[in-house]
Design a protein around this motif. Structure first.
Motif, PDB file in Angstrom:
ATOM      1  N   PRO A  31       0.849  -1.643  -0.514  1.00 55.86           N
ATOM      2  CA  PRO A  31      -0.137  -0.020  -0.003  1.00 55.86           C
ATOM      3  C   PRO A  31       1.018   1.153  -0.768  1.00 55.86           C
ATOM      4  O   PRO A  31       0.365   2.288  -0.087  1.00 55.86           O
ATOM      5  N   ASP A  32       1.827   1.197   0.601  1.00 56.19           N
ATOM      6  CA  ASP A  32       3.188   2.172   0.526  1.00 56.19           C
ATOM      7  C   ASP A  32       4.156   2.382  -0.937  1.00 56.19           C
ATOM      8  O   ASP A  32       5.508   3.142  -0.411  1.00 56.19           O
ATOM      9  N   ARG A  33       3.912   1.583  -1.795  1.00 59.56           N
ATOM     10  CA  ARG A  33       4.683   1.132  -2.503  1.00 59.56           C
ATOM     11  C   ARG A  33       5.371   2.523  -3.855  1.00 59.56           C
ATOM     12  O   ARG A  33       6.200   2.898  -3.781  1.00 59.56           O
ATOM     13  N   SER A  34       4.237   3.763  -3.523  1.00 60.58           N
ATOM     14  CA  SER A  34       5.113   4.552  -4.000  1.00 60.58           C
ATOM     15  C   SER A  34       6.056   5.749  -3.389  1.00 60.58           C
ATOM     16  O   SER A  34       7.039   6.685  -3.760  1.00 60.58           O
ATOM     17  N   ASN A  35       6.245   5.075  -2.008  1.00 61.23           N
ATOM     18  CA  ASN A  35       7.218   5.213  -1.352  1.00 61.23           C
ATOM     19  C   ASN A  35       8.328   4.734  -1.352  1.00 61.23           C
ATOM     20  O   ASN A  35       8.903   5.406  -0.252  1.00 61.23           O
ATOM     21  N   LEU A  36       8.670   3.584  -2.050  1.00 59.35           N
ATOM     22  CA  LEU A  36       9.458   2.426  -1.915  1.00 59.35           C
ATOM     23  C   LEU A  36      10.036   2.624  -2.821  1.00 59.35           C
ATOM     24  O   LEU A  36       9.712   2.433  -4.153  1.00 59.35           O
ATOM     25  N   SER A  37      11.824   2.389  -2.670  1.00 58.75           N
ATOM     26  CA  SER A  37      12.671   1.927  -3.917  1.00 58.75           C
ATOM     27  C   SER A  37      13.021   0.650  -3.932  1.00 58.75           C
ATOM     28  O   SER A  37      13.081   0.480  -2.766  1.00 58.75           O
ATOM     29  N   ILE A  38      13.849  -0.254  -4.946  1.00 52.01           N
ATOM     30  CA  ILE A  38      14.089  -1.372  -5.143  1.00 52.01           C
ATOM     31  C   ILE A  38      15.471  -1.177  -5.163  1.00 52.01           C
ATOM     32  O   ILE A  38      15.129  -0.560  -6.813  1.00 52.01           O
ATOM     33  N   PHE A  39      16.546  -1.420  -5.299  1.00 53.90           N
ATOM     34  CA  PHE A  39      17.795  -2.047  -5.551  1.00 53.90           C
ATOM     35  C   PHE A  39      18.196  -3.036  -5.888  1.00 53.90           C
ATOM     36  O   PHE A  39      18.685  -3.931  -4.773  1.00 53.90           O
ATOM     37  N   ILE A  40      18.506  -3.622  -7.169  1.00 56.81           N
ATOM     38  CA  ILE A  40      18.384  -4.833  -7.143  1.00 56.81           C
ATOM     39  C   ILE A  40      20.391  -4.992  -6.723  1.00 56.81           C
ATOM     40  O   ILE A  40      20.104  -4.558  -9.067  1.00 56.81           O
ATOM     41  N   ASP A  41      21.125  -5.816  -6.375  1.00 56.01           N
ATOM     42  CA  ASP A  41      22.090  -5.985  -6.773  1.00 56.01           C
ATOM     43  C   ASP A  41      22.769  -6.920  -7.430  1.00 56.01           C
ATOM     44  O   ASP A  41      22.398  -8.537  -7.261  1.00 56.01           O
ATOM     45  N   TYR A  42      23.263  -6.849  -8.904  1.00 60.33           N
ATOM     46  CA  TYR A  42      23.659  -7.751  -9.882  1.00 60.33           C
ATOM     47  C   TYR A  42      25.202  -7.774  -9.696  1.00 60.33           C
ATOM     48  O   TYR A  42      26.173  -8.219 -10.713  1.00 60.33           O
ATOM     49  N   ASP A  43      26.429  -7.173  -8.931  1.00 65.65           N
ATOM     50  CA  ASP A  43      27.260  -7.596  -8.471  1.00 65.65           C
ATOM     51  C   ASP A  43      28.291  -8.758  -8.858  1.00 65.65           C
ATOM     52  O   ASP A  43      26.819 -10.644  -8.612  1.00 65.65           O
ATOM     53  N   GLN A  44      28.828  -8.846  -9.684  1.00 63.42           N
ATOM     54  CA  GLN A  44      29.360 -10.312 -10.166  1.00 63.42           C
ATOM     55  C   GLN A  44      28.588 -11.292 -11.258  1.00 63.42           C
ATOM     56  O   GLN A  44      28.511 -12.872 -11.320  1.00 63.42           O
ATOM     57  N   PHE A  45      27.581 -11.126 -11.767  1.00 62.05           N
ATOM     58  CA  PHE A  45      26.328 -11.277 -12.805  1.00 62.05           C
ATOM     59  C   PHE A  45      27.047 -10.009 -13.696  1.00 62.05           C
ATOM     60  O   PHE A  45      26.455  -9.185 -13.661  1.00 62.05           O
ATOM     61  N   PRO A  46      26.117 -10.104 -15.134  1.00 64.01           N
ATOM     62  CA  PRO A  46      26.422  -9.412 -16.320  1.00 64.01           C
ATOM     63  C   PRO A  46      25.332  -8.471 -16.131  1.00 64.01           C
ATOM     64  O   PRO A  46      23.900  -9.552 -15.776  1.00 64.01           O
ATOM     65  N   LEU A  73       6.743   1.486  -9.823  1.00 62.13           N
ATOM     66  CA  LEU A  73       7.418   0.801  -8.657  1.00 62.13           C
ATOM     67  C   LEU A  73       8.850   1.763  -9.197  1.00 62.13           C
ATOM     68  O   LEU A  73       9.161   0.476 -10.385  1.00 62.13           O
ATOM     69  N   ASN A  74       9.685   2.597  -8.129  1.00 66.61           N
ATOM     70  CA  ASN A  74      10.997   2.672  -8.873  1.00 66.61           C
ATOM     71  C   ASN A  74      11.949   1.117  -8.814  1.00 66.61           C
ATOM     72  O   ASN A  74      11.985   1.528  -7.255  1.00 66.61           O
ATOM     73  N   ILE A  75      12.689   0.649  -9.514  1.00 64.81           N
ATOM     74  CA  ILE A  75      13.796  -0.706  -9.614  1.00 64.81           C
ATOM     75  C   ILE A  75      14.440   0.158  -9.762  1.00 64.81           C
ATOM     76  O   ILE A  75      14.670   0.296 -11.395  1.00 64.81           O
ATOM     77  N   SER A  76      15.533  -0.550  -9.471  1.00 67.20           N
ATOM     78  CA  SER A  76      16.771  -0.059 -10.245  1.00 67.20           C
ATOM     79  C   SER A  76      18.197  -1.452 -10.173  1.00 67.20           C
ATOM     80  O   SER A  76      18.227  -1.985  -8.849  1.00 67.20           O
ATOM     81  N   LEU A  77      18.548  -1.513 -10.791  1.00 71.26           N
ATOM     82  CA  LEU A  77      19.763  -2.226 -10.838  1.00 71.26           C
ATOM     83  C   LEU A  77      21.635  -1.740 -10.935  1.00 71.26           C
ATOM     84  O   LEU A  77      21.518  -0.148 -11.685  1.00 71.26           O
ATOM     85  N   VAL A  78      21.714  -2.379  -9.448  1.00 66.95           N
ATOM     86  CA  VAL A  78      23.287  -1.506  -9.881  1.00 66.95           C
ATOM     87  C   VAL A  78      24.495  -2.718  -9.113  1.00 66.95           C
ATOM     88  O   VAL A  78      23.822  -3.528  -8.654  1.00 66.95           O
ATOM     89  N   SER A  79      25.460  -2.783  -9.718  1.00 70.36           N
ATOM     90  CA  SER A  79      26.799  -2.664  -9.268  1.00 70.36           C
ATOM     91  C   SER A  79      28.257  -2.195  -8.885  1.00 70.36           C
ATOM     92  O   SER A  79      28.280  -1.178  -9.117  1.00 70.36           O
ATOM     93  N   SER A  80      28.559  -2.747  -7.765  1.00 75.61           N
ATOM     94  CA  SER A  80      29.746  -2.444  -7.584  1.00 75.61           C
ATOM     95  C   SER A  80      30.685  -2.346  -8.563  1.00 75.61           C
ATOM     96  O   SER A  80      32.138  -1.436  -8.626  1.00 75.61           O
ATOM     97  N   GLN A  81      30.475  -3.057  -9.255  1.00 75.92           N
ATOM     98  CA  GLN A  81      31.263  -3.074 -10.730  1.00 75.92           C
ATOM     99  C   GLN A  81      31.647  -0.988 -11.462  1.00 75.92           C
ATOM    100  O   GLN A  81      32.701  -0.707 -12.425  1.00 75.92           O
ATOM    101  N   ILE A  90      24.175   3.477  -2.605  1.00 73.52           N
ATOM    102  CA  ILE A  90      23.910   2.731  -0.637  1.00 73.52           C
ATOM    103  C   ILE A  90      24.071   3.952  -0.105  1.00 73.52           C
ATOM    104  O   ILE A  90      23.399   3.707   0.946  1.00 73.52           O
ATOM    105  N   LEU A  91      23.703   5.409  -0.007  1.00 77.01           N
ATOM    106  CA  LEU A  91      24.623   5.970   0.540  1.00 77.01           C
ATOM    107  C   LEU A  91      22.471   6.574   0.866  1.00 77.01           C
ATOM    108  O   LEU A  91      21.783   7.297   2.014  1.00 77.01           O
ATOM    109  N   LYS A  92      21.659   6.126  -0.181  1.00 78.08           N
ATOM    110  CA  LYS A  92      20.373   6.136   0.199  1.00 78.08           C
ATOM    111  C   LYS A  92      19.361   5.017   0.626  1.00 78.08           C
ATOM    112  O   LYS A  92      18.154   5.357   1.220  1.00 78.08           O
TER     113      LYS A  92
END
Length: 419
Positions: A31-46, A73-81, A90-92
């Motif tokens: 119900p609070d999806r408008s205030n949610l963000s997902i950062f999906i870590d794909y480190d060590q993966f193409p 829904l705010n979805i971002s793909l992130v990697s330390s690469q 990460i700061l967020k």
């Protein structure tokens, strides 16, 4: 609220797709999806393959007619690469969710400190409400994150996180946390750019090591040599007065002990903090004897185990200072020097007066100290005026704290230049 989600990308495809679907669907139905963000870590993966997995899940949900897809829904793909982008993400982050079979090796020093929550804590509204409040878990995490930014010399980010912490948790102001925030703000300035716009070698904040000490949080020079925690003017004065055959007694051990050990034949140092004693004792060279006395009376009386008129220098810079000074007077040589630090503290007025009554003359050295932005007073006490005898002229002064302005800008010509 922002969540870092980690998967084991080596899992069989059906398992991975099921996990992705479960988590994304849970957030879509929140119900609070408008205030949610997902950062999906794909480190060590193409990255392309990770994007295909996520896009495929979203497509399947759309085909199934999931009406919640109408609200993004705010979805971002992130990697330390791509470290800068990943670091800014990460700061967020507030929390992390670990998928099945995620192992410790997938976490680095940054993601490791993020608090873990389960998907059930997110979907259960009562538990979610707690997560969304300003709470102690988030406070401790942000404090740790701020410290790691500072240690990594990410001073801009450390300052911004610190300011937000002070806003969210006012109790931190009372606990003095605003001081490290102020230090981060100072260090966030590009000091090397400042120096580049000045004649080389005259930025005293750099050449003295003050900026380095602010970062290291201990008294050191620009090249990490130890310094006493006296005022800079006192150190510059003492440099020319110390003789190799001096015997020194020091109330309060630390970097000052190392500094003295490099210049005199013998240093006796007494410490009352057991943890600090354990940390520093292994660093001491052979000409240093260091003792632990946690009882303040025993601490002050330690000097009594040495002969009268034995020490050339006695430093009062630790616990129980007034008592330490009183007992020390029988153990300083006639031409000896007493260094009493922080005499700007009225609690030590009685010691200053006692030394005056005993016929000691006093020189006060006011100035800035290592690691802090304020000035202190380090006072030197003596009975004979030998200490005031000058050795050489100021233009030839050589100091561990760097050169003076005219030494840099208008140096004395060498004999070969004269010819």
């Amino acid at each position: 609220m922002n969540f870092l989600v980690l998967f084991n990308w080596a899992s069989p495809e059906p398992e991975l797709l099921l996990e992705l679907t479960t988590i994304i669907k849970a957030f879509l139905n929140h119900p609070d999806r408008s205030n949610l963000s997902i950062f999906i870590d794909y480190d060590q993966f193409p990255g392309q393959e990770a994007d295909l997995y996520v896009s495929g899940v979203m497509m399947n949900l759309m085909i199934e007619g999931n009406e919640q897809l109408e609200d993004a829904l705010n979805i971002s793909l992130v990697s330390s690469q791509n470290f800068e982008e990943w670091f800014n993400s990460i700061l967020k982050i507030n929390y992390k969710i670990l998928g099945n079979n995620v192992n410790k090796s997938q976490l680095n020093e940054w993601s490791d400190i993020i608090p873990i929550v389960t998907l059930e804590q997110v979907t259960d509204l009562e538990k979610y409400e707690f997560l969304s409040t300003i709470n102690e878990q988030q406070k401790n995490f942000k404090l740790q994150l701020t410290q790691q930014c500072f240690n990594a010399q990410r001073f801009v980010e450390s300052a911004e996180l610190g300011k937000q912490l002070l806003s969210d948790y006012p109790d931190l102001v009372e606990k003095g946390y605003s001081i490290p925030v102020a230090h981060s703000l100072i260090l966030s300035l590009n000091w090397y750019e400042v120096a580049a716009n000045l004649p080389p070698g005259i930025n005293y904040f750099l050449t003295s090591g003050w900026l380095n000490s602010l970062y290291q949080r201990k008294p050191v020079t620009q090249d990490n040599q130890p310094l006493p925690w006296y005022t800079y003017p006192a150190i510059e004065f003492l440099e020319d007065k110390v003789k190799p055959d001096f015997k020194v007694f020091e109330f309060g051990a630390g970097n000052s002990t190392l500094w003295w050990s490099q210049r005199v034949s013998e240093v006796i140092s007494i410490e009352n903090d057991a943890n600090w004693f354990e940390e520093i004792k292994a660093k001491m060279p052979k000409n240093v004897q260091i003792f632990l006395r946690e009882d303040e009376q025993e601490y002050a009386e330690m000097i009594s185990s040495f002969p009268s008129d034995y020490f050339d220098v006695i430093i009062v810079d630790g616990a129980n200072r007034n008592r330490c000074l009183e007992i020390s007077l029988n153990h300083i040589k006639e031409r000896g020097l007493i260094i009493f630090d922080n005499t700007d503290d009225y609690n030590y007025d009685s010691s200053v007066q006692k030394l005056a009554n005993e016929g000691y003359k006093r020189l006060d050295f006011w100035g800035i100290i290592s690691s802090y932005t304020y000035k202190n007073c380090t006072s030197l006490f003596f009975r004979k005026f030998d200490i005031l005898e000058s050795q050489g002229v100021p233009s030839q002064k050589q100091s561990i704290l760097g050169k003076g302005c005219f030494q840099v800008m208008n140096p004395k010509p060498s004999p070969t230049q004269d010819n």
